[in-house]
Design a protein around this motif. Structure first.
Motif, PDB file in Angstrom:
ATOM      1  N   SER A 357      44.363  42.774  34.372  1.00 15.49           N
ATOM      2  CA  SER A 357      44.788  41.903  35.463  1.00 15.49           C
ATOM      3  C   SER A 357      45.422  42.776  36.535  1.00 15.49           C
ATOM      4  N   GLY A 358      45.274  42.352  37.775  1.00 15.34           N
ATOM      5  CA  GLY A 358      45.736  43.201  38.866  1.00 15.34           C
ATOM      6  C   GLY A 358      46.491  42.446  39.936  1.00 15.34           C
ATOM      7  N   MET A 359      46.943  43.223  40.914  1.00 17.14           N
ATOM      8  CA  MET A 359      47.682  42.625  42.020  1.00 17.14           C
ATOM      9  C   MET A 359      46.780  41.759  42.886  1.00 17.14           C
ATOM     10  N   ASP A 360      45.468  41.921  42.764  1.00 16.53           N
ATOM     11  CA  ASP A 360      44.548  41.085  43.541  1.00 16.53           C
ATOM     12  C   ASP A 360      44.386  39.698  42.932  1.00 16.53           C
ATOM     13  N   LYS A 361      45.306  39.371  41.982  1.00 18.36           N
ATOM     14  CA  LYS A 361      45.364  38.051  41.352  1.00 18.36           C
ATOM     15  C   LYS A 361      44.115  37.729  40.547  1.00 18.36           C
ATOM     16  N   LYS A 362      43.468  38.769  40.108  1.00 18.74           N
ATOM     17  CA  LYS A 362      42.284  38.544  39.310  1.00 18.74           C
ATOM     18  C   LYS A 362      42.522  39.010  37.888  1.00 18.74           C
ATOM     19  N   MET A 363      41.778  38.375  36.995  1.00 16.32           N
ATOM     20  CA  MET A 363      41.788  38.814  35.608  1.00 16.32           C
ATOM     21  C   MET A 363      40.334  39.079  35.255  1.00 16.32           C
ATOM     22  N   LYS A 364      40.066  40.299  34.762  1.00 17.95           N
ATOM     23  CA  LYS A 364      38.677  40.663  34.531  1.00 17.95           C
ATOM     24  C   LYS A 364      38.468  41.069  33.083  1.00 17.95           C
ATOM     25  N   VAL A 365      37.270  40.791  32.603  1.00 13.18           N
ATOM     26  CA  VAL A 365      36.901  41.158  31.231  1.00 13.18           C
ATOM     27  C   VAL A 365      35.792  42.197  31.310  1.00 13.18           C
ATOM     28  N   TYR A 366      35.974  43.285  30.603  1.00 18.51           N
ATOM     29  CA  TYR A 366      34.989  44.368  30.611  1.00 18.51           C
ATOM     30  C   TYR A 366      34.448  44.605  29.206  1.00 18.51           C
ATOM     31  N   ASP A 367      33.196  45.010  29.159  1.00 20.01           N
ATOM     32  CA  ASP A 367      32.649  45.533  27.910  1.00 20.01           C
ATOM     33  C   ASP A 367      32.915  47.034  27.952  1.00 20.01           C
ATOM     34  N   ILE A 368      33.813  47.520  27.094  1.00 20.38           N
ATOM     35  CA  ILE A 368      34.175  48.935  27.246  1.00 20.38           C
ATOM     36  C   ILE A 368      33.285  49.853  26.422  1.00 20.38           C
ATOM     37  N   ARG A 369      32.278  49.318  25.764  1.00 17.72           N
ATOM     38  CA  ARG A 369      31.315  50.233  25.153  1.00 17.72           C
ATOM     39  C   ARG A 369      30.305  50.688  26.194  1.00 17.72           C
TER      40      ARG A 369
END
Lengths: 591, 454
Positions: A357-369
């Motif tokens: 989550s960031g200051m841009d008010k977004k929450m993101k989900v990543y596939d880290i593989r």
């Protein structure tokens, strides 16, 4: 047993007794793998296996004939071992079957098939045990047209049993807040670290206070070490380690200005991130600093670990998330995740998904593989704190509101699963392992929330066992220390160690050179023999050298030229044969 | 714990464990350990297994104390030994002064001593029934002795004595018939009831050093001759079958008890050679590692490994198809090892050496002796599997392969390596400067065989 032996008693004995004596032994899982396969096949009912199924049916008929010989006359309605659901089998699958090639050595083939058989058996046994695990996960289901997020904590606490209800509580500690929170790996002990120096550890289920101290310094983070006997506190200047009675064990001055800490339980490494942008690894079993890396990215106050591969993720003010291992001075990977600064990072326990989550008010989900974004959510206030539970629930704190989300990576989520408002801004948040509890540290103390379905219902007694006795803990500690994983085994893919290393020729050669101390393949320099009577003059010397120079090269060239000539000749002959079109019957014996 | 609060309320269940299900009831019980094999609860399984394997390998080296005991009592070097065919605890040994001793291995004591011969006891074998044993010596006699010691006041007398024409250097007994074979200037087949050989084999050589019956094809024999050959015989025929001549002399040989078409002979050129008796033109495996002549060899009863004794004061254990030894045993006091036996329970190795001692070694150096509890056994099996699984990892291999060698032996090994390399280089140069294909490339197996004669 010979045939005569089997037929003779049958004549003498009455039939029933004969069957009794020679009844087939009970089915055992190790006896007949075909039967298991057959049951699986029936269960799954895959298409394209019609032939096999027919054969199976035939075998079934034969078997049922055998069953008829049982004394009671009844046949077993469920012959063979019980079927195992495919999804359970999939859960315990380690790798695909190895492809055997014809060129493989017969001994190697034998070894591979045997090891695959054993692993398959282990997989089946584990899947069977998975069916009979005693506990089920918790859940919360609203009625139709009722959102689960509207159900308050008090309602949940009212509707569950008394012991569970006591797990929802609040500690009002307004004096030394805001609080950082950490649960021990068994989930029994809770560690609270107040910003203004208050450190307390509590056996939170019995509400027994283990120790409470004020370190008279600002506290940035608190962390349990491998067991509940020790914890680390990152204070204003340096890192301190206390025992569960609050006695100061160590003061580690080398680790200064620490803001965030993570503990890698299988490596016994305490990882710290400092305000001076240093990432340091401390081996707590021997008390040695393993590595110290200057990340050169400014103040490090966002940190989490990947529990699957022990890689540390750091979030930075320029919106990147970097991945670190102690074996490399540079980041393993850098991901630009947000437009503004990264506020919080969390990785799930399977090591597949990362939530930021960031200051841009977004929450993101990543596939880290594969380092790819999966989902992106907009939170109006932005999430300051993220935490993932064992069963994949995500809690996000926006100001003083704690929201819990479900299935953030598989389905697009619109509504939170649960929500709760605490008194002041949230400072630290942690799901309790093996319990449906979320601990929230905030400016006004600590609140323990009930989040049904958060914790893993069935723990492993040899791992983190919440009910272990002191003796068991001691034994576990010895075992864990014995199998401490060395820090140099930390890699992005933890299964890499189990795979074949196809070392290149150069690498092997390099190793050999290092072992021998000289290069066995290096060409020896030709030194002309010393000759008397002036025949070893400088000119003569050089002349003799020139004779030998490029000898090998010449040989090679000669060989390739010869080979070229022969292939050309063969090609021509073939062409001639084709052009002439006449093929005698004996041509097929020619090469 | 599904509770519903009226018709309009939600259904909720929270994890709530009953501690009684997870904690033992009384202190007399064992602790409850619920298992969950979910892979996500057990991360880093490969790294953890690897660490365990490394620890297991280190512990194995830590516990590798193979020497069990030394049996002393002989007054001259031990020249030959024989295993009892029926009891594990009995061992017979003959020394260079003609004395034969019978040992009880469990009590580690000598139970009987007899002066069998004048001069060396050259060979000794226990009859298949275990009731008597044969000895041959430098005094040209073959003697048969009863296994039981004579009663009080009785003289130590052989059952039979055969006076031969020449010195015997070895003997072996048939697996199930009353027939035995001796070797000396020729290979003789004797009937136990007669005083002259029923058959004699010669093939243009003047002396043989060892003779062995095949354990499965019981009419077959093999012997090592001083003309650098190994000769095969069929007892039913009047002439030898075939022989293979090598570059140097073989001292003794031993048949593989399970795959009895293989035999291994130990050679003066420091190597041991495993042959298939059907294809003698080149050995199946060349076993290298000794730095002096190999003097004796014996197979384990499983036929998977064998042990060799050498003049270089060491004992080495080889896998039957391994080119290099898996284990080397030595002590400061052990001199040239003359004879070696692998006990019939596959657990021990017995060595007789020049300095009058018989030594008892464990066949598996790190094995724990005595009864193991089930937990111990389980842990040992698990560790064994782990070691096998990770045996090729460089760290594990380095630890597992490490052996301490006496300084002289270590340097000799290095020297031999240098010599071999020099020889190889020279041959390469010769090949380079001669007509193509006039100097053939020979493999290590082909190098040592001169010819096969039929």
């Amino acid at each position: 047993m010979s045939t005569t032996e089997t037929t003779d008693p049958a004549v003498l004995l009455p039939e029933g007794l004969w069957h009794k004596l020679h009844r087939k032994p009970a089915a055992r899982y190790w006896k007949d793998p075909q039967e298991v396969a057959r049951k699986d096949g029936n269960n799954v009912g895959k298409t394209g296996q019609q032939q096999a199924q027919k054969a199976n049916k035939r075998r079934l008929v034969e078997d049922s004939e055998d069953e008829e010989q049982v004394l009671s006359g009844k046949s077993d309605p469920f012959p063979g071992p019980a079927p195992i659901p495919e999804d359970r089998l999939q859960k315990f699958k380690r790798k695909d079957k190895t492809k055997t090639s014809r060129s493989q050595h017969y001994k190697l083939k034998d070894i591979i098939t045997r090891s695959e058989e054993t692993s398959e058996m282990a997989q089946k046994q584990a899947a069977r045990l998975d069916l009979v695990l005693p506990e089920d996960a918790g859940f919360l289901e609203g009625d139709e047209d009722e959102d689960t997020c509207t159900i308050s904590q008090e309602d949940i606490a009212d509707s569950v049993d008394i012991t569970s209800a006591t797990k929802h509580f609040s500690l009002k500690l307004s004096q030394f807040g805001p609080y950082r929170v950490d649960y021990s790996n068994t989930g029994r002990q809770l560690l609270l670290g107040g910003r203004r120096g208050h450190v307390a550890c509590i056996d939170w289920q019995t509400k027994h206070l283990m120790c409470e101290i004020n370190v008279m310094e600002s506290v940035n983070d608190v962390k349990w070490l491998h067991s509940e006997a020790m914890y680390a506190v990152a204070q204003k200047k340096c890192l301190y380690i206390y025992d569960s009675k609050g006695i100061e064990l160590h003061c580690i001055r080398k680790f200064n200005d620490v803001l965030r800490m993570q503990f890698l339980p299988f490596h016994f490494l305490l990882v710290t991130a400092s305000a001076t942008s240093f990432l340091q690894y401390l081996d707590v079993s021997v008390g040695k600093e393993v590595s110290a890396t200057c990340t050169k990215t400014g103040r490090l106050d966002v940190m989490c670990q990947n529990p699957h591969n022990a890689i540390v993720h750091l979030g930075h003010s320029n919106g990147t998330v970097t991945l670190w291992s102690p074996n490399q001075k540079e980041a393993l990977a850098k991901m630009l995740c947000h437009q503004g600064a990264v506020r919080s990072v969390a990785v799930d326990k399977t090591g597949m998904y990362m939530v930021t989550s960031g200051m841009d008010k977004k929450m993101k989900v990543y596939d880290i593989r594969s380092f790819k974004p999966l989902k992106s959510y907009f939170l109006p206030a932005g999430a300051s704190c993220l935490s993932l539970s064992q069963r994949g629930l995500l809690s996000a704190a926006t100001g003083d509101i704690v929201q819990v989300y479900r299935d953030v990576w598989s389905t697009p989520v619109t509504k939170p699963y649960m929500a709760h408002r605490v008194q002041k801004a949230v400072w630290g948040m942690h799901f309790c392992p093996f319990e449906d509890v979320l601990g929230v540290g905030h400016g006004d103390g600590f609140t323990s929330l009930l989040v049904p379905g958060a914790g893993e219902p069935n723990f492993d007694g040899l791992g983190a066992n919440p009910y272990r006795s002191a003796k068991q803990r001691q034994e576990w500690e010895v075992k864990a220390l014995l199998e401490k994983i060395q820090p140099d085994l930390i890699t992005l893919d933890p299964t890499e160690l189990g795979r074949v290393d196809h070392a290149t020729f150069e690498m092997k050669h390099q190793d050999r050179v290092q072992a021998l101390g000289f290069d066995p393949l290096a060409k020896q320099k030709f030194v002309p023999r010393y000759k008397k009577k002036g025949r070893s003059s400088a000119g003569n010397h050089e002349k003799r050298k020139r004779k030998v120079a490029h000898e090998d090269l010449r040989e090679d060239i000669q060989k390739t030229a010869e080979a070229n000539v022969t292939t050309e000749r063969e090609r021509k002959e073939k062409k001639e044969v084709l052009l002439s079109g006449k093929r005698s019957a004996l041509d097929r014996f020619k090469k | 714990m599904c509770n519903t609060r009226g018709p309009a309320m939600a259904e909720v269940k929270v994890l709530s464990r009953n501690p009684d299900d997870y904690v033992r009831e009384t202190k007399l019980d064992i602790q409850r350990v619920p298992r969950n094999y979910d892979p996500t609860l057990h991360p880093f399984e490969v790294s953890r297994e690897y660490t365990r394997a490394l620890n297991a390998t280190k512990l194995e080296r830590l516990f590798a104390k193979p020497f069990v005991t030394s049996l002393d009592g002989h007054r001259d070097g031990v020249n030959c030994m024989a295993k009892h065919t029926k009891t594990l605890s009995t061992l017979l040994s003959g020394s260079c002064d003609g004395e034969v001793k019978v040992w009880n291995l469990t009590k580690r004591e000598c139970v009987r001593t007899l002066q069998a011969h004048e001069g060396f006891v050259r060979g000794m074998v226990v009859r298949f029934c275990g009731s008597s044993f044969f000895t041959v010596g430098d005094d040209k006699t073959i003697k048969q002795w009863k296994m039981e010691a004579p009663g009080y006041g009785e003289e130590e007398e052989p059952l039979n004595t055969i006076l031969g024409k020449s010195v015997f250097t070895g003997l072996d007994h048939h697996q199930k018939d009353a027939v035995f074979a001796t070797c000396g200037q020729q290979v003789d087949i004797w009937d136990e009831q007669r005083t002259s050989p029923i058959r004699s084999f010669t093939w243009g050589v003047d002396s043989f050093s060892a003779v062995r019956f095949n354990p499965v094809e019981t009419e077959l024999l093999a012997s090592c001759a001083s003309d650098r050959s190994v000769v095969l015989y069929d007892m039913r025929e009047s002439t030898p079958l075939k022989k293979v001549i090598m570059t140097m002399r073989s001292n003794t040989l031993c048949w593989n008890p399970m795959e009895a078409y293989y035999f291994t002979c130990c050679n003066e050129d420091y190597n041991l050679y495993t042959y298939d008796m059907r294809f003698l033109d080149k050995p199946i495996t060349v076993h290298m590692d000794h730095v002096s002549a190999a003097l004796d060899v014996d197979y384990s009863p499983t036929g998977k490994e064998f042990v060799s004794a050498s003049f270089d004061k060491t004992i080495r254990i080889f896998a039957k198809d391994g080119g290099h030894s898996r284990e080397v045993y030595h002590t400061k006091r052990m001199q040239h090892v003359i004879c070696i036996k692998w006990s019939l329970d596959n657990k021990y190795i017995l060595s007789g050496s020049d300095e009058m001692n018989i030594r008892l070694w464990k066949a598996n150096a790190a094995e724990k002796l005595g009864v193991m509890s089930p937990r111990e056994r389980e842990a040992a099996n698990y560790n064994q599997t782990l070691k096998e699984k990770f045996q090729h990892h460089p760290q594990v291999r380095r630890v597992a392969r490490h052996r301490h060698l006496p300084k002289s032996l270590y340097h000799q090994t290095k020297e031999l390596r240098v010599m071999k390399e020099a020889r190889r280089r020279k041959e390469m140069n010769v090949r380079k400067h001669s007509k193509p294909e006039s100097v053939p490339l020979l493999t290590e197996k082909e190098k040592h065989v001169v010819t096969v004669v039929k």
